[in-house]
Scaffold this active site. Structure first.
Site, PDB file in Angstrom:
ATOM      1  N   LYS A  13       0.827  -1.215   0.000  1.00 43.81           N
ATOM      2  CA  LYS A  13       0.000   0.000   0.000  1.00 43.81           C
ATOM      3  C   LYS A  13       0.860   1.264   0.000  1.00 43.81           C
ATOM      4  CE  LYS A  13      -2.044  -1.106   3.902  1.00 43.81           C
ATOM      5  NZ  LYS A  13      -1.302  -2.347   4.204  1.00 43.81           N
ATOM      6  N   ARG A 155      11.739  -2.182  10.822  1.00 45.40           N
ATOM      7  CA  ARG A 155      10.714  -1.809  11.800  1.00 45.40           C
ATOM      8  C   ARG A 155      10.589  -2.868  12.896  1.00 45.40           C
ATOM      9  NH1 ARG A 155       5.525  -0.066   8.186  1.00 45.40           N
ATOM     10  NH2 ARG A 155       4.511  -1.156   9.916  1.00 45.40           N
TER      11      ARG A 155
HETATM   12  P1  ADP Z   1       1.519  -1.729   7.465  1.00 46.04           P
HETATM   13  O1  ADP Z   1       2.032  -0.798   6.397  1.00 46.04           O
HETATM   14  O2  ADP Z   1       2.482  -2.811   7.765  1.00 46.04           O
HETATM   15  O3  ADP Z   1       0.137  -2.218   7.210  1.00 46.04           O
HETATM   16  P2  ADP Z   1       1.156   0.661   9.000  1.00 46.04           P
HETATM   17  O4  ADP Z   1       2.391   1.427   8.789  1.00 46.04           O
HETATM   18  O5  ADP Z   1      -0.058   1.049   8.239  1.00 46.04           O
HETATM   19  O6  ADP Z   1       1.458  -0.890   8.803  1.00 46.04           O
HETATM   20  O7  ADP Z   1       0.764   0.675  10.552  1.00 46.04           O
HETATM   21  C1  ADP Z   1       1.692   0.304  11.535  1.00 46.04           C
HETATM   22  C2  ADP Z   1       0.989   0.130  12.852  1.00 46.04           C
HETATM   23  O8  ADP Z   1       0.399   1.376  13.265  1.00 46.04           O
HETATM   24  C3  ADP Z   1      -0.182  -0.860  12.849  1.00 46.04           C
HETATM   25  O9  ADP Z   1       0.229  -2.215  13.000  1.00 46.04           O
HETATM   26  C4  ADP Z   1      -0.985  -0.357  14.055  1.00 46.04           C
HETATM   27  O10 ADP Z   1      -0.385  -0.745  15.278  1.00 46.04           O
HETATM   28  C5  ADP Z   1      -0.842   1.158  13.918  1.00 46.04           C
HETATM   29  N1  ADP Z   1      -1.927   1.694  13.080  1.00 46.04           N
HETATM   30  C6  ADP Z   1      -1.814   2.221  11.842  1.00 46.04           C
HETATM   31  N2  ADP Z   1      -3.010   2.598  11.379  1.00 46.04           N
HETATM   32  C7  ADP Z   1      -3.919   2.291  12.343  1.00 46.04           C
HETATM   33  C8  ADP Z   1      -5.338   2.395  12.449  1.00 46.04           C
HETATM   34  N3  ADP Z   1      -6.091   2.893  11.455  1.00 46.04           N
HETATM   35  N4  ADP Z   1      -5.912   1.957  13.601  1.00 46.04           N
HETATM   36  C9  ADP Z   1      -5.197   1.458  14.606  1.00 46.04           C
HETATM   37  N5  ADP Z   1      -3.860   1.310  14.565  1.00 46.04           N
HETATM   38  C10 ADP Z   1      -3.222   1.722  13.445  1.00 46.04           C
HETATM   39  P1  ADP Z   2       2.241  -1.858   3.176  1.00 43.94           P
HETATM   40  O1  ADP Z   2       2.278  -0.359   3.162  1.00 43.94           O
HETATM   41  O2  ADP Z   2       0.998  -2.414   2.561  1.00 43.94           O
HETATM   42  O3  ADP Z   2       2.509  -2.439   4.527  1.00 43.94           O
HETATM   43  P2  ADP Z   2       4.785  -1.662   1.728  1.00 43.94           P
HETATM   44  O4  ADP Z   2       4.486  -0.738   0.625  1.00 43.94           O
HETATM   45  O5  ADP Z   2       5.574  -1.177   2.877  1.00 43.94           O
HETATM   46  O6  ADP Z   2       3.413  -2.381   2.238  1.00 43.94           O
HETATM   47  O7  ADP Z   2       5.513  -2.937   1.085  1.00 43.94           O
HETATM   48  C1  ADP Z   2       5.989  -4.010   1.908  1.00 43.94           C
HETATM   49  C2  ADP Z   2       7.351  -4.467   1.403  1.00 43.94           C
HETATM   50  O8  ADP Z   2       7.200  -5.095   0.125  1.00 43.94           O
HETATM   51  C3  ADP Z   2       8.370  -3.348   1.185  1.00 43.94           C
HETATM   52  O9  ADP Z   2       9.631  -3.852   1.526  1.00 43.94           O
HETATM   53  C4  ADP Z   2       8.270  -3.014  -0.295  1.00 43.94           C
HETATM   54  O10 ADP Z   2       9.519  -2.559  -0.811  1.00 43.94           O
HETATM   55  C5  ADP Z   2       7.925  -4.384  -0.893  1.00 43.94           C
HETATM   56  N1  ADP Z   2       7.009  -4.310  -2.044  1.00 43.94           N
HETATM   57  C6  ADP Z   2       5.981  -3.451  -2.211  1.00 43.94           C
HETATM   58  N2  ADP Z   2       5.331  -3.708  -3.369  1.00 43.94           N
HETATM   59  C7  ADP Z   2       5.968  -4.758  -3.936  1.00 43.94           C
HETATM   60  C8  ADP Z   2       5.777  -5.499  -5.152  1.00 43.94           C
HETATM   61  N3  ADP Z   2       4.794  -5.204  -6.005  1.00 43.94           N
HETATM   62  N4  ADP Z   2       6.622  -6.521  -5.413  1.00 43.94           N
HETATM   63  C9  ADP Z   2       7.624  -6.842  -4.540  1.00 43.94           C
HETATM   64  N5  ADP Z   2       7.849  -6.174  -3.393  1.00 43.94           N
HETATM   65  C10 ADP Z   2       7.041  -5.151  -3.084  1.00 43.94           C
END
Ligand code: ADP
Ligand code: ADP
Ligand code: ZN
Length: 209
Positions: A13, A155
Site C-alpha cells: 500500500k 521496523r
Molecule cells: P503496514 O504498512 O504494515 O500495514 P502501517 O504502517 O499502516 O502498517 O501501521 C503500523 C501500525 O500502526 C499498525 O500495526 C498499528 O499498530 C498502527 N496503526 C496504523 N493505522 C492504524 C489504524 N487505522 N488503527 C489502529 N492502529 C493503526
Molecule cells: P504496506 O504499506 O501495505 O505495509 P509496503 O508498501 O511497505 O506495504 O511494502 C511491503 C514491502 O514489500 C516493502 O519492503 C516493499 O519494498 C515491498 N514491495 C511493495 N510492493 C511490492 C511489489 N509489487 N513486489 C515486490 N515487493 C514489493
C-alpha cells in the site's frame, strides 16, 4: 478524489501510494507513518502508542479517529487524499463517514505467502519513510537511503512474532471492511501480487485512469 487503500500489512500500500501521489497529485496520508513520526519525536502520542504498535496490535479507535479527523481538516486534503492504513476497523469506517465522503476503496488482493515475503525483507528510511526490500527493491548501500541519505532500518513490528499478530488482527478486525465497502459499491480490487510497475498498471486500470 478521496481514496482509501485497504489491504493486509505488507501488501504494498505504501509503495503504491508513493507512485499514486505523482499520478494523482494528492497527499498520501498514512496513519502508520504518522504514528512512527510521533514515536521518533517522543511526543505524548508517540510514547502512548509505541508498545501497542511494536506488539502488532491496533492503536485504540478513539485516538486514531481523532488524529485522522484533524489531518483531513488541513488545507492540502480538501481536494482529495490517499488514506493508507485507515480505516482498519468498522467503528473507524463509521466514524470516517461522519466527517468525510469516500470515492473509492482500493483493495490490495494478495496471499499471505507474499505478505510474509514482503514484510520479512522490508526496510524503511528513518528520515523520509521510503520503503525498500532486501530482494525486490534493494538500495545500493543497505544502510543509507538513496532518496534522502537517512538511515535505513528494520521496523520493530516487522519481527516475526509481531507479523503473526498483525495478520491475525487484519483478519479479525480489518478484513470485514472488504464486504462493508463492497456493499456500499465503493470497492475496487487490485491484484497486488506482481512487481510494482505492474501493480501500478492494475491500479490505473481499476480506477479508469
Ligand atoms: P503496514 O504498512 O504494515 O500495514 P502501517 O504502517 O499502516 O502498517 O501501521 C503500523 C501500525 O500502526 C499498525 O500495526 C498499528 O499498530 C498502527 N496503526 C496504523 N493505522 C492504524 C489504524 N487505522 N488503527 C489502529 N492502529 C493503526
Ligand atoms: P504496506 O504499506 O501495505 O505495509 P509496503 O508498501 O511497505 O506495504 O511494502 C511491503 C514491502 O514489500 C516493502 O519492503 C516493499 O519494498 C515491498 N514491495 C511493495 N510492493 C511490492 C511489489 N509489487 N513486489 C515486490 N515487493 C514489493
Ligand atoms: Zn530517506
Amino acid at each position: 478524489m478521496k481514496l482509501i487503500f485497504l489491504g493486509p500489512p505488507g501488501a504494498g500500500k505504501g509503495t503504491l501510494a508513493a507512485k499514486a501521489v505523482d499520478i494523482l497529485k494528492l497527499p498520501h496520508i498514512s496513519t502508520g507513518a504518522i504514528f512512527r513520526s510521533a514515536i521518533a519525536a517522543q511526543s505524548t502520542l508517540g510514547l502512548k502508542v509505541k508498545a501497542v504498535i511494536d506488539a502488532g496490535k491496533l492503536v485504540d479507535d478513539a485516538a486514531t479517529i481523532e488524529l485522522v479527523k484533524e489531518r483531513l481538516a488541513q488545507a492540502d486534503a480538501q481536494a482529495g487524499y490517499i488514506l493508507d492504513g485507515f480505516p482498519r476497523t468498522i467503528p473507524q469506517a463509521e466514524a470516517l463517514s461522519a466527517f468525510s465522503s469516500v470515492d473509492k476503496v482500493v483493495n490490495f488482493d494478495i496471499p499471505d505467502s507474499s505478505v510474509l515475503e514482503r514484510l520479512g525483507g522490508r526496510r524503511v528510511c528513518r528520515k523520509c519513510g521510503a520503503n525498500y526490500h532486501i530482494v525486490f527493491n534493494k538500495p545500493k548501500n543497505e544502510k543509507v537511503c538513496p532518496a534522502c541519505g537517512g538511515e535505513i532500518y528494520t521496523r520493530d513490528d516487522d519481527r516475526e512474532e509481531a507479523v503473526q499478530k498483525r495478520l491475525e488482527v487484519y483478519r479479525a478486525q480489518t478484513a470485514p471492511l472488504i464486504d462493508y465497502y463492497r456493499k456500499k459499491g465503493l470497492l475496487v480490487d487490485v491484484d497486488a501480487r506482481p512487481l510494482v510497475d505492474e501493480v501500478v498498471g492494475n491500479f490505473k486500470k481499476a480506477l479508469g485512469l
